[in-house]
Design a protein around this motif. Structure first.
Motif, short mmCIF file in Angstrom:
data_model
loop_
_atom_site.label_atom_id
_atom_site.label_comp_id
_atom_site.label_asym_id
_atom_site.label_seq_id
_atom_site.Cartn_x
_atom_site.Cartn_y
_atom_site.Cartn_z
N PHE A 1 10.81 -10.97 -29.28
CA PHE A 1 11.27 -12.26 -29.93
C PHE A 1 11.49 -13.16 -29.00
O PHE A 1 11.86 -13.20 -28.02
N GLU A 2 10.78 -14.59 -29.32
CA GLU A 2 10.96 -15.66 -28.57
C GLU A 2 12.13 -16.35 -29.13
O GLU A 2 12.38 -16.60 -30.19
N ILE A 3 13.19 -16.66 -28.16
CA ILE A 3 14.44 -17.08 -28.61
C ILE A 3 14.60 -18.60 -28.34
O ILE A 3 14.31 -18.98 -27.11
N ILE A 4 15.05 -19.34 -29.11
CA ILE A 4 14.90 -20.81 -29.03
C ILE A 4 16.20 -21.56 -29.64
O ILE A 4 16.50 -21.16 -30.84
N THR A 5 16.63 -22.62 -28.96
CA THR A 5 17.89 -23.06 -29.30
C THR A 5 17.43 -24.64 -29.79
O THR A 5 16.55 -25.44 -29.17
N LEU B 1 21.14 -11.02 -26.13
CA LEU B 1 19.94 -11.04 -26.75
C LEU B 1 18.81 -10.92 -25.87
O LEU B 1 17.81 -10.19 -26.35
N ASN B 2 18.54 -11.75 -25.06
CA ASN B 2 17.25 -11.86 -24.54
C ASN B 2 17.03 -10.57 -23.59
O ASN B 2 15.94 -10.10 -23.53
N SER B 3 18.21 -9.84 -23.05
CA SER B 3 17.97 -8.61 -22.23
C SER B 3 17.55 -7.40 -23.26
O SER B 3 16.95 -6.54 -22.86
N GLU B 4 17.86 -7.75 -24.64
CA GLU B 4 17.64 -6.34 -25.48
C GLU B 4 16.36 -6.62 -26.20
O GLU B 4 15.75 -5.65 -26.79
N ILE B 5 16.04 -7.67 -26.46
CA ILE B 5 15.08 -8.11 -27.71
C ILE B 5 13.78 -9.16 -27.32
O ILE B 5 13.17 -9.60 -27.94
N ALA C 1 28.30 -10.12 -32.29
CA ALA C 1 27.38 -11.02 -33.07
C ALA C 1 26.03 -10.56 -32.72
O ALA C 1 25.14 -10.62 -33.72
N LYS C 2 25.85 -10.10 -31.71
CA LYS C 2 24.50 -9.49 -31.47
C LYS C 2 24.22 -8.42 -32.29
O LYS C 2 22.98 -8.11 -32.69
N ASN C 3 25.35 -7.53 -32.41
CA ASN C 3 25.08 -6.41 -33.23
C ASN C 3 24.95 -6.79 -34.70
O ASN C 3 24.06 -5.89 -35.48
N ILE C 4 25.57 -8.03 -35.06
CA ILE C 4 25.06 -8.29 -36.60
C ILE C 4 23.59 -8.69 -36.81
O ILE C 4 23.03 -8.20 -37.82
#
Length: 216
Positions: free
Chosen positions: A34-38, A26-30, A202-205
């Motif tokens: 988007f900021e991605i946080i866990t 996901l990080n490589s694509e968006i 999962a990424k595609n969803i």
């Protein structure tokens, strides 16, 4: 600072590393949009609950797995979109099989936590390496009680943000036959560890959900 954030909340028995294969893609694509946080719910390490920016112009989207969905409903009262993998707000209206399984896990956990965790990973289809010295048994069993005893559907239906509930055909933890049809938006091939084992799917969803809601 990015105005759109994707928050990821793992399920019971896992930690934030559950999302690592998916987030790499996901990080490589968006990651530029988007900021991605866990989150980490603290089953093995110190819990990590990132702050949610609710100021005007900010958008917060959540991706949850299993118990992560229940945690979200109990602790976060608003969001702009949600993808729920393999999670249910309650097990009271379901056929009794899931609730019986949780009850069995609770009884066994009190006797042998490691056995329950290893059996859970096996049934999830995931080879997950749990730390041996820092297992928070108290929090793990408290979370099982939440799954068994708490009905969160009233909270679930309060939020009108877009939501997609995804379940897996071969899930041995939450079986499709034990769910109400209204709970299920999408059924995919895979088991309880779907987001971890099949990160591309999962990424595609996730991307399709964001596109459908005009966020990409």
């Amino acid at each position: 600072m990015k105005n759109k954030k994707l928050y990821f909340i793992h399920g019971w028995g896992f930690d934030s590393k559950f999302w690592k294969p998916l987030l790499k893609i996901l990080n490589s694509e968006i990651g530029d949009r988007f900021e991605i946080i866990t989150f980490d719910l603290g089953f093995y390490y110190n819990p990590h609950y990132p702050s949610i920016n609710k100021s005007q112009g900010k958008k917060n989207f959540f991706i949850t797995h299993s118990f992560g969905y229940n945690w979200l409903l109990k602790n976060i009262n608003s969001f702009d979109g949600l993808i729920n993998f393999c999670g249910s707000a309650n097990y009271f209206s379901k056929k009794n099989n899931i609730r019986k399984s949780i009850n069995k896990m609770i009884k066994m956990f009190e006797l042998d936590p490691s056995y329950v965790l290893n059996d859970f990973f096996k049934n999830s289809g995931v080879e997950f390496q749990k730390p041996n010295k820092s297992i928070n048994n108290k929090l793990l069993i408290e979370s099982l009680h939440i799954l068994r005893d708490e009905d969160l559907t009233k909270i679930e239906y309060k939020n009108e943000a877009p939501q997609q509930n995804i379940f897996c055909k071969d899930d041995k933890i939450i079986k499709i036959k034990d769910l109400d049809k209204l709970d299920v938006d999408l059924v995919v091939d895979g088991d309880h560890g779907f987001p971890y084992k099949l990160p591309v799917k999962a990424k595609n969803i996730i991307l399709n959900f964001l596109k459908l809601n005009n966020e990409l």
